[in-house]
Structure formats: structure tokens, C-alpha cells
Design an enzyme around this catalytic site. Sequence first.
Site, PDB file in Angstrom:
ATOM      1  N   ALA A   1       3.845  -0.829   4.721  1.00  0.00           N
ATOM      2  CA  ALA A   1       2.845  -0.409   6.064  1.00  0.00           C
ATOM      3  C   ALA A   1       2.403  -1.898   6.230  1.00  0.00           C
ATOM      4  O   ALA A   1       2.067  -2.361   7.773  1.00  0.00           O
ATOM      5  CB  ALA A   1       1.901  -0.118   5.749  1.00  0.00           C
TER       6      ALA A   1
ATOM      7  N   ARG B   1      13.490   4.255  11.956  1.00  0.00           N
ATOM      8  CA  ARG B   1      12.670   4.733  12.679  1.00  0.00           C
ATOM      9  C   ARG B   1      12.067   4.733  13.698  1.00  0.00           C
ATOM     10  O   ARG B   1      11.871   3.755  14.428  1.00  0.00           O
ATOM     11  CB  ARG B   1      11.573   4.619  11.395  1.00  0.00           C
ATOM     12  CG  ARG B   1      12.397   5.348   9.378  1.00  0.00           C
ATOM     13  CD  ARG B   1      11.823   4.902   8.243  1.00  0.00           C
ATOM     14  NE  ARG B   1      10.022   5.998   8.415  1.00  0.00           N
ATOM     15  CZ  ARG B   1       9.923   5.666   7.260  1.00  0.00           C
ATOM     16  NH1 ARG B   1       9.497   4.323   6.690  1.00  0.00           N
ATOM     17  NH2 ARG B   1       8.641   6.401   7.591  1.00  0.00           N
TER      18      ARG B   1
ATOM     19  N   ARG C   1       5.048  11.117  -2.413  1.00  0.00           N
ATOM     20  CA  ARG C   1       5.258  10.373  -1.065  1.00  0.00           C
ATOM     21  C   ARG C   1       6.071  10.841  -0.167  1.00  0.00           C
ATOM     22  O   ARG C   1       7.213   9.496  -0.289  1.00  0.00           O
ATOM     23  CB  ARG C   1       4.430   8.959  -1.007  1.00  0.00           C
ATOM     24  CG  ARG C   1       4.508   8.798   0.062  1.00  0.00           C
ATOM     25  CD  ARG C   1       4.234   6.803   0.508  1.00  0.00           C
ATOM     26  NE  ARG C   1       3.959   6.518   1.955  1.00  0.00           N
ATOM     27  CZ  ARG C   1       4.319   5.546   2.481  1.00  0.00           C
ATOM     28  NH1 ARG C   1       4.831   4.407   1.369  1.00  0.00           N
ATOM     29  NH2 ARG C   1       4.334   4.748   3.368  1.00  0.00           N
TER      30      ARG C   1
ATOM     31  N   ASN D   1       7.547  -5.580  -1.017  1.00  0.00           N
ATOM     32  CA  ASN D   1       7.638  -4.571  -0.398  1.00  0.00           C
ATOM     33  C   ASN D   1       6.242  -4.609   0.780  1.00  0.00           C
ATOM     34  O   ASN D   1       5.456  -3.982  -0.229  1.00  0.00           O
ATOM     35  CB  ASN D   1       8.277  -3.351  -0.553  1.00  0.00           C
ATOM     36  CG  ASN D   1       8.046  -2.494   0.826  1.00  0.00           C
ATOM     37  OD1 ASN D   1       7.786  -2.135   1.411  1.00  0.00           O
ATOM     38  ND2 ASN D   1       8.845  -1.481  -0.450  1.00  0.00           N
TER      39      ASN D   1
ATOM     40  N   GLU E   1      12.488  -9.975   1.468  1.00  0.00           N
ATOM     41  CA  GLU E   1      11.491  -8.844   1.588  1.00  0.00           C
ATOM     42  C   GLU E   1      12.729  -7.876   1.476  1.00  0.00           C
ATOM     43  O   GLU E   1      13.240  -7.819   1.730  1.00  0.00           O
ATOM     44  CB  GLU E   1      10.876  -9.086   2.612  1.00  0.00           C
ATOM     45  CG  GLU E   1      10.579  -7.528   3.866  1.00  0.00           C
ATOM     46  CD  GLU E   1       9.738  -7.582   4.969  1.00  0.00           C
ATOM     47  OE1 GLU E   1       9.234  -8.890   5.690  1.00  0.00           O
ATOM     48  OE2 GLU E   1      10.089  -7.277   5.841  1.00  0.00           O
TER      49      GLU E   1
ATOM     50  N   HIS F   1      12.320  -3.306   1.558  1.00  0.00           N
ATOM     51  CA  HIS F   1      12.156  -2.043   1.945  1.00  0.00           C
ATOM     52  C   HIS F   1      13.346  -1.171   1.598  1.00  0.00           C
ATOM     53  O   HIS F   1      14.562  -1.225   1.223  1.00  0.00           O
ATOM     54  CB  HIS F   1      12.837  -1.647   3.788  1.00  0.00           C
ATOM     55  CG  HIS F   1      10.806  -2.744   4.120  1.00  0.00           C
ATOM     56  ND1 HIS F   1       9.779  -2.542   4.523  1.00  0.00           N
ATOM     57  CD2 HIS F   1      11.029  -4.443   4.605  1.00  0.00           C
ATOM     58  CE1 HIS F   1       9.294  -2.790   4.680  1.00  0.00           C
ATOM     59  NE2 HIS F   1       9.832  -4.313   5.231  1.00  0.00           N
TER      60      HIS F   1
ATOM     61  N   TYR G   1      11.955   8.314   1.060  1.00  0.00           N
ATOM     62  CA  TYR G   1      11.526   7.810   0.322  1.00  0.00           C
ATOM     63  C   TYR G   1      12.204   7.659  -1.085  1.00  0.00           C
ATOM     64  O   TYR G   1      12.304   6.994  -2.458  1.00  0.00           O
ATOM     65  CB  TYR G   1      10.070   7.257   0.125  1.00  0.00           C
ATOM     66  CG  TYR G   1       9.196   6.639   0.821  1.00  0.00           C
ATOM     67  CD1 TYR G   1      10.025   5.549   2.339  1.00  0.00           C
ATOM     68  CD2 TYR G   1       8.378   7.772   1.378  1.00  0.00           C
ATOM     69  CE1 TYR G   1       9.317   5.046   3.255  1.00  0.00           C
ATOM     70  CE2 TYR G   1       7.757   6.865   2.974  1.00  0.00           C
ATOM     71  CZ  TYR G   1       8.130   5.093   3.120  1.00  0.00           C
ATOM     72  OH  TYR G   1       7.258   4.939   4.270  1.00  0.00           O
TER      73      TYR G   1
ATOM     74  N   PRO H   1       1.138  -1.236   0.241  1.00  0.00           N
ATOM     75  CA  PRO H   1      -0.148   0.454  -0.243  1.00  0.00           C
ATOM     76  C   PRO H   1       0.589   1.007   0.393  1.00  0.00           C
ATOM     77  O   PRO H   1       1.659   1.680   0.867  1.00  0.00           O
ATOM     78  CB  PRO H   1      -0.746  -0.281   1.511  1.00  0.00           C
ATOM     79  CG  PRO H   1      -0.004  -1.151   1.820  1.00  0.00           C
ATOM     80  CD  PRO H   1       0.482  -1.836   1.146  1.00  0.00           C
ATOM     81  N   ASN H   2       0.037   2.011  -0.880  1.00  0.00           N
ATOM     82  CA  ASN H   2       0.657   3.331  -0.796  1.00  0.00           C
ATOM     83  C   ASN H   2       1.816   3.881  -1.410  1.00  0.00           C
ATOM     84  O   ASN H   2       2.376   4.753  -2.354  1.00  0.00           O
ATOM     85  CB  ASN H   2       1.139   4.572   0.468  1.00  0.00           C
ATOM     86  CG  ASN H   2      -0.777   4.347   1.071  1.00  0.00           C
ATOM     87  OD1 ASN H   2      -1.709   4.629   0.908  1.00  0.00           O
ATOM     88  ND2 ASN H   2      -0.015   3.498   2.380  1.00  0.00           N
TER      89      ASN H   2
HETATM   90  C1  DQA Z   1       8.426   0.809   3.272  1.00  0.00           C
HETATM   91  C2  DQA Z   1       7.781   0.980   4.911  1.00  0.00           C
HETATM   92  C3  DQA Z   1       7.182   1.332   6.056  1.00  0.00           C
HETATM   93  O1  DQA Z   1       7.358   1.268   7.463  1.00  0.00           O
HETATM   94  C4  DQA Z   1       6.155   1.913   5.507  1.00  0.00           C
HETATM   95  O2  DQA Z   1       5.094   1.919   6.273  1.00  0.00           O
HETATM   96  C5  DQA Z   1       6.042   1.780   4.172  1.00  0.00           C
HETATM   97  C6  DQA Z   1       7.549   1.717   2.866  1.00  0.00           C
HETATM   98  C7  DQA Z   1       9.858   1.271   2.922  1.00  0.00           C
HETATM   99  O3  DQA Z   1      10.127   0.577   1.390  1.00  0.00           O
HETATM  100  O4  DQA Z   1      10.061   2.097   3.333  1.00  0.00           O
HETATM  101  O5  DQA Z   1       5.046   2.046   3.082  1.00  0.00           O
HETATM  102  O6  DQA Z   1       7.876  -1.076   2.905  1.00  0.00           O
END
Ligand code: DQA
Length: 147
Positions: free
Chosen positions: A76, A106, A17, A73, A97, A99, A22, A9-10
Site C-alpha cells: 500500500a 484495480r 488475505r 513490493n 518494484e 506487485h 493475491y 505492509p499486510n
Molecule cells: C500489492 C498491490 C497494492 O495495491 C496493495 O496495497 C498491496 C499488494 C500487490 O502486490 O499486488 O498490499 O502491492
Amino acid sequence: MQILVLHGPNLSLLGRREPGIYGSCTLPEIDRQLQALGRELGCDVTCRQSDVEGELVGWIGQAPGIFAGIVINPAAYTHTSVALRDAVAAAGIPVVEVHLSNTHAREAFRHQSYTAAVCLGQIQGFGPQSYLLGLRALHGFLSSTER
Ligand code: DQA
């Protein structure tokens, strides 16, 4: 060899964003880089994004038999989703996985990953490079005769 890349998501908002966290790279740009690396490595890369937990669960469940492995990835959902963890555990194919940010640097609620323990490994903190490193690691693992 077919590899599935899943974005949670997002992540479709990348580029605008929270660029301080990011960066400025957009999701289509990351996908293009992954596909270029896939060509270099000799594997086919399919990229998908969803904001919907159940859709991600469905894609993971359908992957075995089609894809040799997954780079994900979970965004959240990393920190909340038992359903995604169970889907990864059930898939029986290697999952890496990734990120963009270093979640350990964080907020405390980002320090826990429900999915990491059932993945082959985790790469984080390198921006879009995390995805490329994840793809290289997965491809290397799948190509290795020693596994
Ligand atoms: C994320 C890290 C997560 O905590 C966050 O909710 C994201 C992006 C990252 O790629 O750094 O949406 O997965």
C-alpha cells in the site's frame, strides 16, 4: 552478490488475505522460492517484511555497501509514500518494484506508484512469479557488463 527483498505492509497475511486477488501462496513460501532461485543464480537473498514505513525506509538506507540491489513490493505504501520514494532515490543502488496483482486493473487509487519512477523497473500482475521475475531482472542487470 547479495540481494535484499523487502515486503511491505499486510504481505505477511498472504495465503489468507483476499485470495481471489493475491492467491494462496504464503510469504514464507515466496521467500523459499526466492532463496532457491538465488542459489540457482549464484546470489544470496535476504528477505524482510514490515508493516512499518519507517522500518522499510531504514532498511533501504542501510542497504548500500551491503546489498548490490533490492527487490521491493512496497504494497500500500506504493500509492502513498514520498518517504519510500526518497529512500529509493537516495540509495543509489538498483531497485526493482514488484506487485502480485496488476494494480492498473484495480481501483484508481492503485494506479499511481510513488516509487516506480525512481526504480530500475517494475513487474506486476504475475502473482508470486512477479518476485521471481524481479529477482531475475535485477540479477541480470547487475551481472551485465553493458550497464
Ligand atoms: C500489492 C498491490 C497494492 O495495491 C496493495 O496495497 C498491496 C499488494 C500487490 O502486490 O499486488 O498490499 O502491492
